[in-house]
Scaffold this active site. Structure first.
Site, PDB file in Angstrom:
ATOM      1  CD  GLU A 169      -3.081  -1.140   2.116  1.00 37.42           C
ATOM      2  OE1 GLU A 169      -3.015  -0.318   3.037  1.00 37.42           O
ATOM      3  OE2 GLU A 169      -4.033  -1.940   1.994  1.00 37.42           O
ATOM      4  CD  GLU A 353      -4.176  -5.757   3.142  1.00 36.69           C
ATOM      5  OE1 GLU A 353      -4.994  -4.904   3.561  1.00 36.69           O
ATOM      6  OE2 GLU A 353      -2.951  -5.666   3.343  1.00 36.69           O
TER       7      GLU A 353
HETATM    8  O1  IFM Z   1      -5.063  -3.321   8.656  1.00 33.16           O
HETATM    9  C1  IFM Z   1      -4.872  -2.753   7.407  1.00 33.16           C
HETATM   10  C2  IFM Z   1      -3.647  -3.326   6.743  1.00 33.16           C
HETATM   11  O2  IFM Z   1      -2.503  -3.151   7.501  1.00 33.16           O
HETATM   12  C3  IFM Z   1      -3.408  -2.680   5.400  1.00 33.16           C
HETATM   13  N1  IFM Z   1      -4.613  -2.679   4.601  1.00 33.16           N
HETATM   14  C4  IFM Z   1      -5.835  -2.257   5.201  1.00 33.16           C
HETATM   15  C5  IFM Z   1      -6.062  -2.994   6.518  1.00 33.16           C
HETATM   16  C6  IFM Z   1      -7.383  -2.538   7.153  1.00 33.16           C
HETATM   17  O3  IFM Z   1      -7.342  -1.184   7.433  1.00 33.16           O
END
Ligand code: IFM
Length: 445
Positions: A169, A353
């Site tokens: 990210e 994710e």
């Molecule tokens: O917990 C986070 C993760 O570390 C990175 N992506 C989003 C998730 C939820 O906010």
């Protein structure tokens, strides 16, 4: 109750996994780990709910074997985890913490023993404090520091890793942390943000190229996305939404895949980028083997008077998760199609994710999180719609295995398919875990 789509409706080689990250679960006070910018950010009043940090988290550092058993018994194929830079190199450079590297060595072997593919992320946000002291992502030297760290990790683990992502990210590492100020180091400064943007990309490209030279294969990167909806169809709101979309969804992809920043972004950051930034773009656009897509929500954006980027988040009208994030599954289909069509062009794509924070209630020892099951089912359907449209989607990872440290929200927001009691540290699989385990069971043909 909503049913999750069965493994059998996906291609045979489609992979299912769960994702976690080091600082959020391990317990960062254990095992000779160095201090990170998240420790000092959390210790500063007002930054994190209840000023909580990752010192104990889920104590995965000691309970990793049970946690890997949960992943195996959930019928997952892949475990997406991260190594902590500060655990491997407490000063960020130089000396290696043997205990830290040994931990990851055992963890990777533990995955293989359980038939799980190890999907490594090298940076999921815990920058060692000594590097933060030198300017962290604002310092161009971070590209070399990161590549040296990658070398230490890959030399030890690389022979057993299935896939390697450089950065998790980019938007959060650079923009959320240096422009919005909501994550460590908590800066709100356009010059800092412009430099962090460029340097995190340079670190990615430099390390990706170096890893390729060392013989590492299956290298990728993980980008996060938010569907952007203008509040009204006025020209001003439309322009604001375009800026938001460019900063969030196209800036890092554009640099990593085409070696170019979008025009809407350059309109704001060009005066603040380092001198001769153009010369780095070829390095940044290192060849990759796959692209990771993290997707959770949509944002409604309105015009904000004042300086660039003139964006302002407003409230939408869709149902929300416990984070207050709108649930908009079609955004996942949108981004998978966009990434394939405009950027990754033929490369395998993974949803690295997806998941939701829910106000899980523990009733008689059980958590009946059917809202989470519905969320996952809707997003898996959106993923299948993208595949039906020709997107080479090869896998889907749920965030997250465990309830964990949700950064600025501390331990208040629960994303896990396994509940964690943060006093006793007991793990309790939720209904979503059982539903996934059932849907992913391989039926012998
Ligand atoms: O917990 C986070 C993760 O570390 C990175 N992506 C989003 C998730 C939820 O906010």
């Amino acid at each position: 109750m909503t049913q999750l789509p069965d493994r059998s409706v996906f291609p045979n080689d489609f992979l299912f996994g769960v994702s976690t990250s080091a600082y959020q679960i391990e317990g960062h006070a254990q095992g000779g780990v160095g201090s990170t910018h998240w420790d000092s950010f959390a210790a500063t009043p007002g930054n994190v709910a209840k000023a909580e940090d990752g010192a104990r988290a889920c104590d995965h550092y000691h309970r990793w074997q049970d946690d890997l058993d949960l992943i195996r018994d959930g019928n997952f194929d892949v475990y997406r985890f991260s190594t902590s830079w500060a655990r491997v190199m407490p000063e960020g450079r130089g000396a290696v913490n043997a205990e830290g590297l040994d931990f990851y060595d055992r963890l990777v072997d533990g995955m293989l023993e359980r038939g799980l593919k190890p999907a490594l992320t090298l940076y999921h946000w815990e920058l060692p404090s000594p590097l933060a002291d030198l300017g962290g992502w604002r310092n161009r030297d971070v590209a070399g520091w990161f590549t040296d760290y990658a070398e230490v990790v890959m030399k030890r683990l690389g022979d057993r890793i299935w896939s390697t992502a450089t950065i998790n990210e980019f938007w959060c590492v650079a923009w959320l942390s240096h422009f919005i100020g909501a994550h460590a180091p908590g800066l709100r400064d356009i010059r800092a943000a412009a430099r962090a943007v460029h340097h995190v990309l340079l670190a990615h490209g430099t390390a990706a190229r170096a890893m390729r030279d060392w013989g590492v294969d299956n290298i990728g990167a993980v980008f996060n996305f938010e569907y952007t909806q203008p509040e009204t169809d006025s020209a001003e709101d439309t322009a604001a939404a375009r800026n938001w979309d460019a900063i969030y969804n196209r800036m890092f992809l554009g640099a990593a895949f085409h070696g170019a920043y979008p025009d809407e972004v350059l309109a704001g950051i060009a005066p603040h980028l380092p001198d001769n930034w153009q010369d780095d773009m070829a390095t940044i656009a290192a060849p990759l083997d796959w692209c990771g897509v993290n997707y959770y929500t949509r944002k409604v954006i309105a015009h904000q008077p004042g300086p660039w980027p003139n964006t302002h988040e407003t409230k939408g009208d869709l149902p929300v998760t416990d984070m207050g994030w709108e649930i908009y599954p079609d955004g996942l289909r949108h981004f998978l199609s966009m990434v394939h069509r405009d950027y990754a062009r033929g490369l395998p794509i993974y949803v690295t994710e997806n998941g939701m924070a829910a106000p899980d209630a523990l009733v008689n020892g059980r958590i009946d999180d059917r809202d989470r099951i519905a969320y996952l089912a809707q997003h898996l359907d959106a993923a299948r719609a993208a595949m039906a449209g020709g997107v080479p989607l090869k896998g889907y990872f749920t965030w997250s295995l465990l309830d964990n440290y949700e950064w600025a929200y501390g331990y208040d927001k629960r994303f896990g398919i396994v509940h964690v009691d943060f006093d006793s540290l007991e793990r309790r699989p939720k209904a979503s875990y059982h539903a996934l385990a059932q849907a992913l069971e391989r039926v012998r043909k």
